[in-house]
Design a protein around this motif. Sequence first.
Motif, PDB file in Angstrom:
ATOM      1  N   PHE A  37       0.851  -1.177   0.000  1.00 26.78           N
ATOM      2  CA  PHE A  37       0.000   0.000   0.000  1.00 26.78           C
ATOM      3  C   PHE A  37       0.890   1.230   0.000  1.00 26.78           C
ATOM      4  N   ARG A  45      -4.304   6.237   2.610  1.00 28.06           N
ATOM      5  CA  ARG A  45      -3.567   5.051   2.213  1.00 28.06           C
ATOM      6  C   ARG A  45      -4.339   4.284   1.144  1.00 28.06           C
ATOM      7  N   GLU A  46      -3.641   3.865   0.097  1.00 30.96           N
ATOM      8  CA  GLU A  46      -4.295   3.191  -1.008  1.00 30.96           C
ATOM      9  C   GLU A  46      -3.592   1.899  -1.381  1.00 30.96           C
ATOM     10  N   PHE A  47      -4.362   1.011  -1.948  1.00 29.94           N
ATOM     11  CA  PHE A  47      -3.858  -0.279  -2.386  1.00 29.94           C
ATOM     12  C   PHE A  47      -2.958  -0.131  -3.598  1.00 29.94           C
ATOM     13  N   THR A 104      -7.693  -6.325  -0.497  1.00 34.12           N
ATOM     14  CA  THR A 104      -7.108  -5.217  -1.249  1.00 34.12           C
ATOM     15  C   THR A 104      -7.384  -3.867  -0.608  1.00 34.12           C
ATOM     16  N   THR A 105      -7.869  -3.846   0.623  1.00 34.41           N
ATOM     17  CA  THR A 105      -8.084  -2.597   1.333  1.00 34.41           C
ATOM     18  C   THR A 105      -7.279  -2.608   2.620  1.00 34.41           C
ATOM     19  N   PRO A 106      -6.829  -1.435   3.071  1.00 34.43           N
ATOM     20  CA  PRO A 106      -6.002  -1.385   4.285  1.00 34.43           C
ATOM     21  C   PRO A 106      -6.660  -2.014   5.505  1.00 34.43           C
TER      22      PRO A 106
END
Length: 122
Positions: A37, A45-47, A104-106
């Motif tokens: 990430f 914060r992004e994937f 796929t997400t924090p």
Amino acid sequence: QVQLVESGGGLVQAGGSLKLSCAASGLTFSSCTMGWFRQGPGKEREFVASIRRNGITTYYADSVKDRFAISRDNAKNAVYLQMNSLKPEDTAVYYCAARYAFGTTPGEYPYWGQGTQVTVSS
């Protein structure tokens, strides 16, 4: 005692390449989905990318697809992110994360490293 330690960040010119590494300990690495990430200045914060425990199934954010490649070496408890054709918008702190299921997400990842800074200059 789970520890994820990122390395390999630095300063690179646009169009250049970097390879990030993440060394894991304190977990059953071969059973984990691993993810990268990033968080740029003023952004959430992004994937970026993820890889399943089989080392074959991978997913990428559209913004990095065809430029970045995630890989893992279960024998070394390590996951990597090869970054090519870097752009200024790739500038961010890059974080390694782990979970015992795919995500796929924090919020789906309970284990995180401290991050490594990647700065891409024009």
